[in-house]
Scaffold this motif. Structure first.
Motif, PDB file in Angstrom:
ATOM      1  N   MET A  42       0.848  -1.200   0.000  1.00 10.74           N
ATOM      2  CA  MET A  42       0.000   0.000   0.000  1.00 10.74           C
ATOM      3  C   MET A  42       0.884   1.251   0.000  1.00 10.74           C
ATOM      4  O   MET A  42       1.841   1.352   0.761  1.00 10.74           O
ATOM      5  N   LYS A  43       0.534   2.207  -0.844  1.00  8.16           N
ATOM      6  CA  LYS A  43       1.226   3.490  -0.896  1.00  8.16           C
ATOM      7  C   LYS A  43       0.199   4.614  -0.866  1.00  8.16           C
ATOM      8  O   LYS A  43      -1.002   4.370  -0.698  1.00  8.16           O
ATOM      9  N   SER A  44       0.661   5.848  -1.048  1.00  8.26           N
ATOM     10  CA  SER A  44      -0.238   6.995  -1.133  1.00  8.26           C
ATOM     11  C   SER A  44       0.011   7.737  -2.435  1.00  8.26           C
ATOM     12  O   SER A  44       1.132   7.750  -2.961  1.00  8.26           O
ATOM     13  N   LEU A  45      -1.049   8.344  -2.928  1.00  6.01           N
ATOM     14  CA  LEU A  45      -0.989   9.086  -4.190  1.00  6.01           C
ATOM     15  C   LEU A  45      -1.060  10.584  -3.896  1.00  6.01           C
ATOM     16  O   LEU A  45      -1.907  11.039  -3.129  1.00  6.01           O
ATOM     17  N   LEU A  46      -0.165  11.346  -4.523  1.00  8.23           N
ATOM     18  CA  LEU A  46      -0.152  12.801  -4.376  1.00  8.23           C
ATOM     19  C   LEU A  46      -0.254  13.439  -5.754  1.00  8.23           C
ATOM     20  O   LEU A  46       0.507  13.104  -6.666  1.00  8.23           O
ATOM     21  N   ILE A  47      -1.223  14.343  -5.914  1.00  8.48           N
ATOM     22  CA  ILE A  47      -1.330  15.162  -7.127  1.00  8.48           C
ATOM     23  C   ILE A  47      -1.138  16.611  -6.695  1.00  8.48           C
ATOM     24  O   ILE A  47      -1.884  17.114  -5.842  1.00  8.48           O
ATOM     25  N   PHE A  48      -0.154  17.276  -7.261  1.00 12.50           N
ATOM     26  CA  PHE A  48       0.249  18.610  -6.818  1.00 12.50           C
ATOM     27  C   PHE A  48       0.230  19.559  -8.017  1.00 12.50           C
ATOM     28  O   PHE A  48       0.795  19.252  -9.074  1.00 12.50           O
ATOM     29  N   THR A  49      -0.427  20.723  -7.882  1.00 11.08           N
ATOM     30  CA  THR A  49      -0.517  21.683  -8.992  1.00 11.08           C
ATOM     31  C   THR A  49      -0.113  23.079  -8.531  1.00 11.08           C
ATOM     32  O   THR A  49      -0.311  23.453  -7.370  1.00 11.08           O
ATOM     33  N   ILE A  50       0.432  23.845  -9.471  1.00 10.22           N
ATOM     34  CA  ILE A  50       0.850  25.222  -9.227  1.00 10.22           C
ATOM     35  C   ILE A  50       0.163  26.127 -10.243  1.00 10.22           C
ATOM     36  O   ILE A  50       0.179  25.854 -11.443  1.00 10.22           O
ATOM     37  N   GLY A  51      -0.447  27.194  -9.793  1.00  7.14           N
ATOM     38  CA  GLY A  51      -1.115  28.125 -10.690  1.00  7.14           C
ATOM     39  C   GLY A  51      -0.901  29.554 -10.214  1.00  7.14           C
ATOM     40  O   GLY A  51      -0.220  29.777  -9.210  1.00  7.14           O
ATOM     41  N   PRO A  52      -1.448  30.519 -10.918  1.00  5.04           N
ATOM     42  CA  PRO A  52      -2.209  30.387 -12.169  1.00  5.04           C
ATOM     43  C   PRO A  52      -1.249  30.268 -13.346  1.00  5.04           C
ATOM     44  O   PRO A  52      -0.371  31.133 -13.514  1.00  5.04           O
ATOM     45  N   VAL A  53      -1.385  29.231 -14.143  1.00  6.57           N
ATOM     46  CA  VAL A  53      -0.374  28.978 -15.171  1.00  6.57           C
ATOM     47  C   VAL A  53      -0.636  29.755 -16.458  1.00  6.57           C
ATOM     48  O   VAL A  53       0.270  30.370 -17.025  1.00  6.57           O
ATOM     49  N   GLN A  54      -1.907  29.758 -16.941  1.00  6.00           N
ATOM     50  CA  GLN A  54      -2.180  30.401 -18.220  1.00  6.00           C
ATOM     51  C   GLN A  54      -1.912  31.901 -18.173  1.00  6.00           C
ATOM     52  O   GLN A  54      -1.224  32.459 -19.028  1.00  6.00           O
ATOM     53  N   SER A  55      -2.464  32.572 -17.160  1.00 10.27           N
ATOM     54  CA  SER A  55      -2.287  34.026 -17.086  1.00 10.27           C
ATOM     55  C   SER A  55      -0.843  34.394 -16.764  1.00 10.27           C
ATOM     56  O   SER A  55      -0.317  35.390 -17.275  1.00 10.27           O
ATOM     57  N   TRP A  59      -3.243  20.775  -3.859  1.00  8.89           N
ATOM     58  CA  TRP A  59      -2.748  19.401  -3.852  1.00  8.89           C
ATOM     59  C   TRP A  59      -3.742  18.513  -3.124  1.00  8.89           C
ATOM     60  O   TRP A  59      -4.539  18.973  -2.292  1.00  8.89           O
ATOM     61  N   VAL A  60      -3.713  17.257  -3.452  1.00 12.60           N
ATOM     62  CA  VAL A  60      -4.571  16.277  -2.794  1.00 12.60           C
ATOM     63  C   VAL A  60      -3.778  14.980  -2.655  1.00 12.60           C
ATOM     64  O   VAL A  60      -2.985  14.622  -3.537  1.00 12.60           O
ATOM     65  N   ALA A  61      -3.944  14.287  -1.533  1.00 14.23           N
ATOM     66  CA  ALA A  61      -3.204  13.049  -1.287  1.00 14.23           C
ATOM     67  C   ALA A  61      -4.086  12.074  -0.532  1.00 14.23           C
ATOM     68  O   ALA A  61      -4.979  12.471   0.233  1.00 14.23           O
ATOM     69  N   GLY A  62      -3.850  10.808  -0.750  1.00 15.05           N
ATOM     70  CA  GLY A  62      -4.614   9.778  -0.052  1.00 15.05           C
ATOM     71  C   GLY A  62      -4.050   8.404  -0.317  1.00 15.05           C
ATOM     72  O   GLY A  62      -3.196   8.218  -1.204  1.00 15.05           O
ATOM     73  N   LYS A  63      -4.509   7.416   0.438  1.00 20.75           N
ATOM     74  CA  LYS A  63      -4.025   6.044   0.292  1.00 20.75           C
ATOM     75  C   LYS A  63      -4.356   5.515  -1.101  1.00 20.75           C
ATOM     76  O   LYS A  63      -5.399   5.821  -1.673  1.00 20.75           O
ATOM     77  N   CYS A  64      -3.447   4.688  -1.593  1.00 23.13           N
ATOM     78  CA  CYS A  64      -3.625   4.160  -2.948  1.00 23.13           C
ATOM     79  C   CYS A  64      -2.999   2.781  -3.040  1.00 23.13           C
ATOM     80  O   CYS A  64      -1.771   2.634  -2.943  1.00 23.13           O
ATOM     81  N   ASP A  65      -3.836   1.780  -3.217  1.00 21.65           N
ATOM     82  CA  ASP A  65      -3.355   0.426  -3.482  1.00 21.65           C
ATOM     83  C   ASP A  65      -2.986   0.355  -4.964  1.00 21.65           C
ATOM     84  O   ASP A  65      -3.839   0.611  -5.826  1.00 21.65           O
TER      85      ASP A  65
END
Length: 601
Positions: free
Chosen positions: A1-14, A123-129
């Protein structure tokens, strides 16, 4: 079992698109890429993360990363997310402070506040099988989207004279006399070159940071060096022409300006006493510059070279990439994790190909995150670059077991504009062209728009390939034969004059050649016949047998463009061909009109 992290930086377009110069555009992209790389490296070095996406070997990174972490506890994940976020925001402020210090300028409270409040980090993170990775990934993406929809909103905002670049932040840096600026606004001394702050220009903290980013990157240990000499729009428009001239003569002309040189000075219209006085250039070199430019122009005429004032800005993006990344096109979504790993490598390799293609054609990449690209291209090479980029786009369906019939594709928007056109408007129009291309059913299309200096606009959208014709290859052929003098462009003007008003009501019929036939078929037959007639009249080839073959070949392909896109789009397609033929030299045509018709593959 591991954890998943999705991380974003903005505002990118402007952040990237708010630009007055290409230097601003490029710096915005590099800063976002640097911040994302910093965040990803912290996740690796401090927390043992495995970066799934993107490929960190890519010189240009997007504004997000996806990672697997060995940490499982909620508190631990929260701390990791907060620490990475603080690192990103701290790095952004550090860059700004270091730039000001390099110029000996004070770091004011207002400057710090603008930088501290600017970035939007989610960002959002949580357990991930790993066995259930696809479900965890979809859930995390959904949560991330929900967070962005309820982002904090500040009703206050800054009040005062605004930044010339963003139009959003208070101006904190100016030249000349102090006007309606904040008390903390800083007068930039004359010792700081005008390329960082032009006369009459005032910038906020974000704008000044982008404009002066090279001061930070030249001390940075990044493998991918910052291009402090990133060319201007005039430089892009002129590059192919200047390379065809004696380089000693070109460099000698640049040399008389010294630190004040600007590519725009290759155009006589910019050699004025007013322009020199405004930029602080010694007036005694004006007449010498005019004489040397006249000699350079004579050398250009002798070599059949003209100084085009137009360039192209390209925006390109993979079609439905969200579906590919999320595994919606996979027959077995259980293989999503491995598919994403392969996808990351494939897009990283494509980014390398893009770099090579642009370098070979004197283009400049602002950013290329893998499936998305923003680039500046000299008109002489535009059509070749577009074709090579599309042909090189990876076949994502080969990276896993996908649903039958699913194939990857990419769409592009191109804005061709005068070098003096406001850059922000050119970017905006290129993105509009990209949206136009992506509105075509099935996508896999390219939309090209031309904004002429007179204000006239023409645009056309086509698929990269139809069943009976490859539009870009046809466009390249048209441009080449018109530029080489094989055909006159009078057939384009005559077609436009005759058929612009051709829009009869629905369900009507026409009588043609003694027969009553449906409207659409009538139009096709009429236009096909008229295209052939006008092509024959405008053909300047001396060998009539080969001329007839050329007319028949062109007529069939042009009619296919009309059938696929309609009359208005067809006429705009021809307008663009005529415009490009006046701006470029022939690539593959011998100008001896008796030698036959150039047929390209």
């Amino acid at each position: 079992m591991k954890s998943l992290l999705i991380f974003t930086i903005g505002p990118v377009q402007s952040f990237i698109a708010q630009a007055r110069k290409t230097q601003d555009l490029y710096a915005g992209s590099r800063l976002i890429s640097y911040l994302c790389r910093t965040a990803a490296r912290k996740a690796i070095d401090d927390y043992g993360a495995e970066i799934i996406y993107p490929d960190l070997n890519n010189p240009s990174l997007p504004n997000r990363f996806v990672a697997l972490l060995p940490v499982l506890e909620k508190e631990g994940l929260q701390e990791i997310g907060r620490q990475i976020e603080e690192t990103v925001k701290g790095t952004f402020l550090h860059i700004g402070c270091k730039v000001l210090q390099s110029f000996g300028l004070p770091v004011t409270t207002a400057f710090r506040r603008q930088l501290e409040e600017y970035l939007e980090v989610f960002w959002v993170a949580g357990k991930c099988d790993p066995a259930a990775y696809a479900g965890a990934y979809r859930e995390m993406e959904s949560l991330l989207g929900a967070m962005k929809n309820i982002r904090p909103f500040s009703a206050g905002g800054e009040q005062g004279r605004k930044c010339s670049m963003t139009g959003q932040h208070n101006a904190l840096f100016y030249r000349g006399k102090k006007k309606a600026f904040l008390e903390q606004a800083v007068r930039v001394p004359d010792s700081i070159p005008a390329r960082y702050l032009a006369p009459g220009e005032s910038l906020g903290g974000i704008g000044f940071l982008k404009r002066t980013a090279d001061q930070f990157f030249k001390t940075c240990n990044e493998d991918n060096k910052f291009d402090a000499a990133f060319p201007s729009t005039a430089g892009i428009a002129l590059e192919d022409s200047l390379l065809a001239l004696p380089q000693e003569q070109v460099e000698k002309y640049k040399g008389i300006f010294g630190k004040w040189f600007n590519d725009q000075f290759f155009y006589e219209e910019n050699l004025t006493a007013r322009r020199f006085a405004m930029e602080g250039i010694p007036g005694d070199i004006l007449e010498k510059a005019k004489r040397m430019l006249k000699e350079l122009s004579k050398a250009a005429v002798a070599r059949g070279v003209s100084f085009s004032k137009y360039y192209a800005l390209l925006v390109m993006d993979g079609d439905s990439m969200g579906e590919w990344v999320a595994g919606k096109n996979l027959a077995d979504r259980g293989e999503l994790l491995d598919f994403q790993r392969r996808l990351t490598r494939s897009l990283g390799a494509y980014a390398g190909q893009v770099k090579a293609i642009l370098e070979a054609h004197h283009g400049r990449s602002v950013y290329c995150g893998g499936d998305d690209l923003l680039a500046l291209i000299n008109l002489q090479h535009l059509l070749a670059v577009l074709q090579e980029l599309r042909e090189s786009f990876p076949a994502l369906e080969q990276l896993g077991h996908v649903v039958p019939g699913k194939k990857s594709s990419t769409s592009a928007g191109v804005c061709i504009a005068h070098y003096k056109a406001p850059l922000a408007e050119v970017i905006k129009y290129a993105r509009e062209m990209e949206r136009t291309a992506k509105h075509l059913e099935g996508k896999d299309a390219v939309a090209i728009g031309v904004i002429k200096h007179s204000g006239e606009i023409c645009q056309a959208v086509v698929k990269w390939k139809y069943e009976n014709v490859a539009p870009l290859k046809l466009l390249c052929r048209l441009v080449d034969i018109l530029a080489a003098g094989w055909f006159s462009d009078t057939f384009i003007r005559n077609l436009a004059r005759e058929f612009r008003s051709l829009s009869p009501g629905e369900g009507r019929q026409r009588v043609f050649s003694g027969r009553v036939i449906p409207l659409k078929a009538a139009e096709e037959e009429i236009i096909g016949a008229e295209i052939a007639r006008l092509l024959r009249r405008s053909c300047l080839m001396e060998d009539r047998v080969k001329a007839d073959k050329a007319v028949k070949d062109l007529c069939g392909q042009l009619l296919s463009i009309y059938v696929e896109g309609g009359l208005a789009n067809f006429l705009s397609f021809l307008d663009i061909a005529a415009f490009l033929s006046r701006e470029v030299k022939a690539n593959g045509c011998n100008k001896d009109r008796s030698s036959g018709y150039p047929l390209f593959s």
